[in-house]
Design an enzyme around this catalytic site. Sequence first.
Site, mmCIF file in Angstrom:
data_model
loop_
_atom_site.group_PDB
_atom_site.id
_atom_site.type_symbol
_atom_site.label_atom_id
_atom_site.label_comp_id
_atom_site.label_asym_id
_atom_site.label_seq_id
_atom_site.Cartn_x
_atom_site.Cartn_y
_atom_site.Cartn_z
ATOM 1 N N HIS A 9 24.372 -18.509 13.154
ATOM 2 C CA HIS A 9 23.428 -17.632 12.462
ATOM 3 C C HIS A 9 22.394 -16.943 13.208
ATOM 4 C CE1 HIS A 9 19.940 -20.079 14.065
ATOM 5 N NE2 HIS A 9 20.818 -21.278 13.833
ATOM 6 N N GLU A 87 23.412 -28.029 12.423
ATOM 7 C CA GLU A 87 23.050 -27.925 13.829
ATOM 8 C C GLU A 87 22.866 -29.511 14.208
ATOM 9 O OE1 GLU A 87 22.659 -27.067 16.727
ATOM 10 O OE2 GLU A 87 21.286 -25.461 16.936
#
Length: 231
Positions: A9, A87
């Site tokens: 990202h 994550e």
Amino acid sequence: MVKLVFARHGESEWNKANLFTGWADVDLSEKGTQQAIDAGKLIKEAGIEFDLAFTSVLTRAIKTTNLALENAGQLWVPTEKSWRLNERHYGALTGKNKAEAAEQFGDEQVHIWRRSYDVLPPAMAKDDEYSAHKDRRYADLDPALIPDAENLKVTLERAMPYWEEKIAPALLDGKNVFVGAHGNSIRALVKHIKGLSDDEIMDVEIPNFPPLVFELDEKLNIVKEYYLGGE
């Protein structure tokens, strides 16, 4: 030969503020939004056409995936979201400033928590404001699967079933795949793809930009590895 493209990202608001993010749902910064747009433009320039896309259930990765595909002219590509691509969970460090954490716990201890393969950070309390246990996006998930802290080893262990059940079969079927995810979930999969040792993966960094490309043969052996744009 198939292409597997990993896009971490773009910069998030917490990346910008130097905070541990993990499973906290944080938006892209203005810079991060532009990085996602530019990733799509690089994909378009490279002439890479995707058949499938995968991303996490966190806003920063979803937006990066959508913006990249849109600017590649491929927003229509089927996209699947999974918590297994989230994550790494930073436990009780979530939301803390990295420099302040180093002052509180010591540089060496924080470095071990961040960079070691199998040392866990302090666990997050289940009533913490950032706890995934009270987040609706995980309502259908077995509570036992929701982590309170993760290291890279645990991140790989929960990402691997998704690789084996979804991503690898698509590649073996001859499909080009886009994965919009996070620094540590991508590192975990890169460790598997490249067969890196526990020590070797610790030196691998995944930047917010540009995307990382693997060209793979029919057995998913690496033929070529490079970053788009030649960086």
